[in-house]
Design an enzyme around this catalytic site. Structure first.
Site, PDB file in Angstrom:
ATOM      1  CD  GLU A 229       6.966  25.477 -33.665  1.00 33.01           C
ATOM      2  OE1 GLU A 229       7.601  24.791 -34.486  1.00 33.01           O
ATOM      3  OE2 GLU A 229       5.984  25.045 -33.035  1.00 33.01           O
TER       4      GLU A 229
ATOM      5  CG  HIS B  79       4.633  20.891 -23.681  1.00 32.52           C
ATOM      6  ND1 HIS B  79       5.384  19.791 -23.986  1.00 32.52           N
ATOM      7  CD2 HIS B  79       3.847  21.113 -24.760  1.00 32.52           C
ATOM      8  CE1 HIS B  79       5.063  19.356 -25.204  1.00 32.52           C
ATOM      9  NE2 HIS B  79       4.137  20.142 -25.700  1.00 32.52           N
TER      10      HIS B  79
END
Lengths: 305, 325
Positions: B60, B129
């Protein structure tokens, strides 16, 4: 190299006079890396720099006067006083910016190389970082991505042996940054960072491979910073013997000897350079000191485009 | 007008902008052949090729750096985080670089970067999440934050975000991907920074974001049975937000409920409430109400998840409370 050293010495003086806004991380002792590597750059190439970035900027021919104005927090600085020492940038000369975050510029260099390839440019991005950054996740993520995409990046690790107070050997497993290249299947090379010709040759090889589409390379340049971590540093943790030992390997003195021995320059030629450098730094300091403070209203400008 | 889903509307925006401007590219995890976990990038690889549709490693920080570096040299990257939660790994690039480079260089550079990410819970994926972290980014000068509630706005706002010269965090509520609605074909743009009054009413203003807009509209339907007239405002852009539309409405209703499905404490709604207190104080007949997700990590079990998330019932209750005196 002489201009970089004189510039940094002048920053020391300006700091003693209380004129430096914030801090500065001096490049003295490491000049051969910036000058050697940047000499391998072509028009249209880019670089990302570090918190110790004055050397890279001068090697890319930024104006020392505007750099000094920035370091003094004046309105004629490259960033109108908003960046300071750690953020000097000149996009028109390919300097995408010094960077206050260790390892922060490495993924940006990879992104720049990706963007340039998308625009069909053959440019190479020279990515400078210190040995401390090689322990950041961003280093590994960026090298992996650059390698897998065969991007035109020359990663240049300036190993000056010390983080602020932590020695390389105590913080870096494996004892080598260059060897980490093998994990990503790219060329890794260690050079004497105090030998300008060695740095130039390695950077030229790496940039040449990149221009042929052969992807990135990692060059680890062994060197040493003569001064403390920053101009704020009061306590020197390193042994004086070690500092003196490295000063005997002065990259400028070595270059000077070689030029004279090979008769590429005379002592008079070199003295002339020193004189010119002195005059340029005096002019730069004068310009910076006489540059006005930025207008307060500008503090709320440039937040959004 | 034709009806398409939120995900298809986003896909259409990406395709149109990539056709229009050859320096727009997309990058992220599983966005190529797979077309993205939520199918937003479907078909892009086939049409634009691997040079402009990059399937990245699971890195990321590198994805964000790819975006920042690409933007600095003149391309217009659209990067995707598979879940907003994963942006935590890339925070240095976004907060210390994307948001600040223009300022730190005295306006020399700009960072035209779009960061897309699905946001909030509701599908049982648990605490890593399901986060709604919009307040973090709204807090940081230099970033714009967008959160569409309808397919029409999803397309129009994404196209505007791509043409914007600033870093834009584009948040997509994952329970909206399948929602369908009317979407104009062709160059449909919705300017950033403008709210929309989705329903007019004279009794209570409900200021909502993202998925909670549809909850607010359902609550308004129910309250209309009691002859309570709710005005629903969809903020659409969280930063810069459209205070004028809020002020106009509060001047008329004098009662406000702010709804956001992030956490309550120091959450996005808190900023809107504070702005209303300071700018509309003398218009208010009742303390401004807040409806937010409860301050807990998101659990996986559906029953627990439901108990923490903003519901239509809570909006009805808050509006009723606002009408109580």
């Amino acid at each position: 190299m002489c201009l970089i050293r004189a510039f940094e010495r002048e920053i020391h003086v300006l700091n003693k006079d209380g004129l430096v806004s914030g801090t500065a991380h001096l490049y003295i002792g490491m000049e051969a890396i910036a000058v050697g590597a940047c000499a391998a750059m072509a028009d249209g190439d880019f670089l990302t720099s570090t918190h110790r970035g004055h050397g890279h900027c001068i090697a890319r021919h930024l104006d020392p006067a505007r750099m000094m104005a920035e370091i003094l927090g004046r309105s004629d600085g490259y960033c109108r006083g908003k960046g300071g020492s750690m953020h000097i940038t000149d996009r028109s000369k390919g300097v995408l910016g010094a960077d206050g975050i260790v390892g922060g510029g490495i993924p940006i260099a990879v992104g720049a190389a990706y963007g340039l390839r998308l625009m069909n440019k053959s440019s190479v991005v020279f990515c400078f970082f210190g040995e401390g950054a090689s322990n950041q996740g961003s280093f590994h993520e960026a090298l992996n991505l650059a390698a897998i995409q065969r991007l035109s990046v020359v990663f240049i690790c300036e190993n000056n042996q010390w983080a602020l107070s932590a020695p390389f050997v105590a913080t870096t497993a494996g004892g080598s940054v260059a060897k980490r290249a093998a994990a990503y299947g790219i060329v890794g090379e260690e050079v004497d960072g105090n030998d300008i010709d060695a740095v130039f040759a390695a950077a030229t090889r790496a940039a040449g491979r990149a221009r042929e589409g052969l992807g990135p390379a990692l060059i680890e340049c062994q060197s040493y910073r003569w001064e403390g971590h920053s101009i704020f540093t009061r306590q020197e943790i390193r042994q004086q013997e070690e500092i003196d030992d490295w000063k005997r390997r002065d990259p400028i003195e070595r270059c000077r000897r070689k030029l004279i021995e090979t008769q590429m320059a005379s002592a008079e030629d070199l003295a002339l350079i020193e004189t010119e450098v002195g005059a340029e730094i005096a002019r730069a300091a004068e310009f910076a000191k006489s540059s006005p403070n930025p207008d307060e209203s500008s503090a709320l400008e440039d937040i959004y485009a | 007008m034709r009806q398409i889903s939120f995900a298809v509307a986003l896909n259409e925006a990406l395709k149109e902008e990539m056709r229009r401007d050859p320096v727009v590219f997309v990058a992220g995890e599983d966005i190529g052949k797979m077309g993205g976990l939520f199918k937003v990038t479907q078909g892009l690889l086939e049409e634009f090729g691997a040079g402009r549709v990059l399937d990245t490693p699971i890195s990321e920080a590198a994805i964000a750096g790819l975006g920042v570096g690409g933007a600095l040299v003149g391309t217009r990257p659209v990067i995707e985080f598979q879940f907003l939660d994963f942006i935590t790994i890339a925070m240095d690039q976004i907060i210390n670089h994307a948001a600040k480079l223009r300022y730190m260089t005295g306006g020399m550079v700009s960072v035209p970067l779009v960061i897309r990410a699905p946001v909030c819970g509701g599908i049982g994926l648990g605490a890593q999440h399901s986060q709604s972290l919009e307040a973090w980014f709204v807090h940081v000068p230099g970033i714009k934050v967008v959160m569409p509630a309808t397919p029409r706005d999803a397309k129009g706002l994404l196209k505007s975000a791509i043409r914007d010269d600033n870093p834009v965090l584009f948040l997509e509520h994952r329970r909206l991907y399948a929602a369908t609605g009317e979407v104009p074909s062709g160059d449909h743009m919705v300017p950033l920074g403008t709210a929309e009054v989705k329903r007019e009413g004279s009794d209570v203003t409900v200021v909502a974001t993202g998925r909670t807009v549809s909850l607010a509209l359902a609550a308004a339907d129910r309250l209309s049975e009691q002859a309570i007239k709710i005005e629903v405002i969809d903020l659409r852009t969280l930063k810069p937000f459209d205070m004028q539309t809020i002020s106009n409405s509060v001047g008329k209703t004098n009662r406000v409920v702010v709804v956001n499905d992030g956490w309550r404490t120091c959450g996005y709604a808190a900023e809107i409430v504070a702005s209303i207190q300071s700018e509309c104080f003398y218009d208010l007949d009742f303390p401004v109400q807040r409806v937010c997700n409860k301050d807990a990590p998101m659990p996986a079990a559906a029953a627990l998840e439901r108990s923490l998330m903003v519901s239509e019932e809570q909006i009805v209750a808050a509006c009723s409370a606002a009408m109580s005196s």
